[in-house]
Motif scaffolding. Structure first.
Motif, short mmCIF file in Angstrom:
data_model
loop_
_atom_site.label_atom_id
_atom_site.label_comp_id
_atom_site.label_asym_id
_atom_site.label_seq_id
_atom_site.Cartn_x
_atom_site.Cartn_y
_atom_site.Cartn_z
N ASN A 42 28.64 7.42 17.89
CA ASN A 42 29.74 7.70 16.97
C ASN A 42 30.15 6.46 16.19
O ASN A 42 30.48 6.53 15.00
N LYS A 43 30.13 5.32 16.90
CA LYS A 43 30.45 4.06 16.22
C LYS A 43 29.42 3.77 15.12
O LYS A 43 29.78 3.37 14.01
N THR A 44 28.15 3.99 15.46
CA THR A 44 27.09 3.77 14.47
C THR A 44 27.23 4.74 13.30
O THR A 44 27.03 4.37 12.15
N LEU A 45 27.58 6.00 13.62
CA LEU A 45 27.81 6.98 12.56
C LEU A 45 28.92 6.53 11.62
O LEU A 45 28.80 6.63 10.40
N ASN A 46 30.02 6.05 12.21
CA ASN A 46 31.13 5.56 11.40
C ASN A 46 30.70 4.38 10.55
O ASN A 46 31.05 4.28 9.36
N GLN A 47 29.94 3.47 11.17
CA GLN A 47 29.46 2.30 10.42
C GLN A 47 28.53 2.74 9.30
O GLN A 47 28.57 2.19 8.19
N THR A 230 26.23 -7.77 -7.35
CA THR A 230 26.35 -6.38 -6.92
C THR A 230 25.01 -5.82 -6.48
O THR A 230 24.92 -5.09 -5.48
N ALA A 231 23.95 -6.18 -7.22
CA ALA A 231 22.61 -5.72 -6.85
C ALA A 231 22.23 -6.27 -5.48
O ALA A 231 21.63 -5.56 -4.65
N ASN A 232 22.58 -7.54 -5.22
CA ASN A 232 22.31 -8.13 -3.90
C ASN A 232 23.11 -7.42 -2.81
O ASN A 232 22.59 -7.16 -1.72
N GLN A 233 24.37 -7.12 -3.12
CA GLN A 233 25.20 -6.40 -2.15
C GLN A 233 24.63 -5.00 -1.89
O GLN A 233 24.65 -4.52 -0.75
N ILE A 234 24.16 -4.36 -2.96
CA ILE A 234 23.56 -3.03 -2.79
C ILE A 234 22.32 -3.14 -1.91
O ILE A 234 22.09 -2.31 -1.01
N SER A 235 21.51 -4.17 -2.16
CA SER A 235 20.30 -4.37 -1.36
C SER A 235 20.66 -4.59 0.11
O SER A 235 20.05 -4.01 1.01
N ASP A 236 21.70 -5.43 0.34
CA ASP A 236 22.14 -5.68 1.72
C ASP A 236 22.67 -4.39 2.35
O ASP A 236 22.38 -4.10 3.52
N ALA A 237 23.47 -3.64 1.58
CA ALA A 237 24.05 -2.39 2.11
C ALA A 237 22.95 -1.38 2.41
O ALA A 237 23.02 -0.67 3.43
N GLU A 238 21.95 -1.30 1.54
CA GLU A 238 20.84 -0.38 1.79
C GLU A 238 20.07 -0.78 3.04
O GLU A 238 19.68 0.08 3.84
N ALA A 239 19.86 -2.10 3.20
CA ALA A 239 19.18 -2.58 4.40
C ALA A 239 20.01 -2.28 5.65
O ALA A 239 19.48 -1.87 6.69
N LYS A 240 21.33 -2.47 5.52
CA LYS A 240 22.22 -2.20 6.65
C LYS A 240 22.22 -0.71 6.98
O LYS A 240 22.18 -0.33 8.16
N ALA A 241 22.29 0.11 5.93
CA ALA A 241 22.27 1.56 6.15
C ALA A 241 20.96 1.98 6.82
O ALA A 241 20.95 2.83 7.73
N ALA A 243 19.11 0.13 8.74
CA ALA A 243 19.17 -0.33 10.13
C ALA A 243 20.03 0.61 10.98
O ALA A 243 19.68 0.94 12.12
N TYR A 244 21.18 1.04 10.39
CA TYR A 244 22.06 1.97 11.11
C TYR A 244 21.35 3.30 11.35
O TYR A 244 21.48 3.91 12.42
N LEU A 248 20.69 4.75 14.81
CA LEU A 248 21.21 6.08 15.11
C LEU A 248 20.11 6.98 15.67
O LEU A 248 20.33 7.72 16.64
N LYS A 249 18.93 6.89 15.09
CA LYS A 249 17.82 7.69 15.58
C LYS A 249 17.49 7.31 17.02
O LYS A 249 17.27 8.19 17.88
N SER A 250 17.48 6.00 17.28
CA SER A 250 17.21 5.53 18.65
C SER A 250 18.29 6.01 19.60
O SER A 250 18.01 6.42 20.74
N GLN A 251 19.56 5.94 19.14
CA GLN A 251 20.66 6.38 19.99
C GLN A 251 20.60 7.88 20.25
O GLN A 251 20.90 8.33 21.37
#
Length: 399
Positions: A42-47, A230-241, A243-244, A248-251
């Protein structure tokens, strides 16, 4: 003497059972870890949701910046075009001023010559007028008496009149020429003044255009920087998403595994309830069973009230009595994946140091005598949603 016996029993247990393979997940631990896994899920889902919302916001921000950048570039192009037109106009004005200056120079030169001619003519006419006033009577008398005939006199008089008229006409022409040159010079001065004012105004417009160009160029640079950030932030956010999503799949897989394991354990609990049970009189206790059980009770319920310690001990003895589980205390406690202190090493440490308290020993004695305060429950754990326990004692539920 008793302490030495306890230590000897502990050493015996380590030698006999130290190599027994143990899983980390006992039934109560499975419930706990399933709950923790779901909380982490659930924490990962929220993140992930927060990251996606952030990503949506960043994409909107990117679109806004790109729109702003397009407008700024359009504005910059217009300013550059206007600036080019102003520079061309300024150059034309400078050429006009240069041409007017040239005309003024020519006009001034003509004026100077006209003035010189005027002065020369003035001096000549002044001399002639002086001569006429001073010598006119004598001149006329001489012309009169020197004439050979009336026709000659008339001719000489006509000549004098023509000469006078010519001088008068030349003076008038000069005056007109001088007035015209002065008028042209004045007009040229006015034109030059107007052109200089126009040039100053164009220079002012150019300065404003250059300042505006610099301002818009700065905004374009800042917008480009914001776009890159912003493009760098989007890239980081996409990478973070990503990873989440992977986490989430593993969880989810882990939760599915834990649910399956828990279902199997609940099936075993139900099977144990329906299986045949031995009487306590049929159980043969080995040396050290009491020491082992008391230390397990300490690890699982050392901080619980006495009836909670008895309840934990009862679960162990219920398994010994059930045909579904091993028929010895050692076999039950060290059965693979049943009691977490075994897997974590806490039980081994408690046995080595003799951690069990008097109440833990009393609880062990009571359940080994055949007493139970949880009926035939074979599982316990901390409270969790989804389980309706048969008993709730202290910080544990029993089922």
């Amino acid at each position: 003497m008793r302490l030495k016996q306890n230590m000897a029993a502990a050493i015996t247990f380590f030698l006999l059972f130290g190599a027994v393979p143990v899983s980390v997940y006992a039934t109560d631990e499975t419930r706990k870890q399933l709950e923790e896994a779901e909380q982490e899920r659930n924490k990962t889902l929220n993140q992930l949701d927060e990251t996606r919302e952030n990503l949506d916001g960043l994409n909107e921000q990117k679109d806004t910046i790109e729109g702003t950048l397009t407008n700024l570039n359009t504005e910059l192009s217009k300013i550059s075009s206007n600036l080019s037109d102003l520079e061309s106009s300024i150059e034309n004005k400078e050429n006009d001023i240069e041409e007017i200056n040239r005309k003024i120079e020519i006009a001034n030169s003509d004026l100077e010559r006209a003035i010189a001619d005027k002065e020369e003519l003035y001096e000549t006419m002044k001399s002639q007028i002086k001569f006429m006033y001073e010598e006119s009577d004598y001149l006329y008398m001489e012309m009169l008496f020197s004439c050979n005939s009336l026709a000659d006199l008339i001719n000489r008089n006509d000549y004098i009149e023509q000469l006078s008229a010519y001088q008068t006409r030349k003076l008038e022409e000069y005056a007109e020429t001088q007035a015209k040159i002065e008028e042209i010079a004045a007009q040229l001065d006015d034109d030059k003044h107007i052109l200089e004012m126009d040039k100053k105004q164009l220079d002012s417009y150019k300065a404003l255009a250059v300042a505006e160009q610099s301002r818009v160029s700065g905004l374009v640079s800042q917008a480009n920087k914001n776009l890159v950030d912003t493009a760098n932030q989007i890239s980081d956010a996409e990478a973070k998403a990503l990873a989440y999503e992977k986490e989430l799949k593993s969880q989810e897989e882990n939760i599915s595994t834990l649910k399956a394991k828990l279902e199997e354990e609940l099936r075993m609990a139900a099977l144990a309830a329906q299986s045949s049970w031995r009487d306590i009189s049929e159980v043969t206790f080995a040396e050290g069973d009491r020491y082992l059980l008391a230390n397990l009770i300490f690890c699982e319920a050392g901080g619980e009230p006495y009836n909670g310690q008895v309840a934990v001990g009862s679960v162990v003895m219920n398994r010994v009595l059930s045909s579904v589980y091993p028929n010895t205390i050692v076999g039950v406690i060290y059965q693979s994946g049943q009691f977490s202190p075994v897997a974590s090493g806490r039980l081994a440490l408690a046995l080595a140091e003799g951690k069990a308290t008097k109440s833990c020993y009393d609880a062990a004695d009571e359940v080994m005598a055949g007493n139970t305060n949880v009926g035939n429950c074979v599982y316990f754990r901390t409270p969790v949603d989804g389980i309706t326990p048969k008993y709730r004692i202290g910080g544990h539920i029993f089922y």
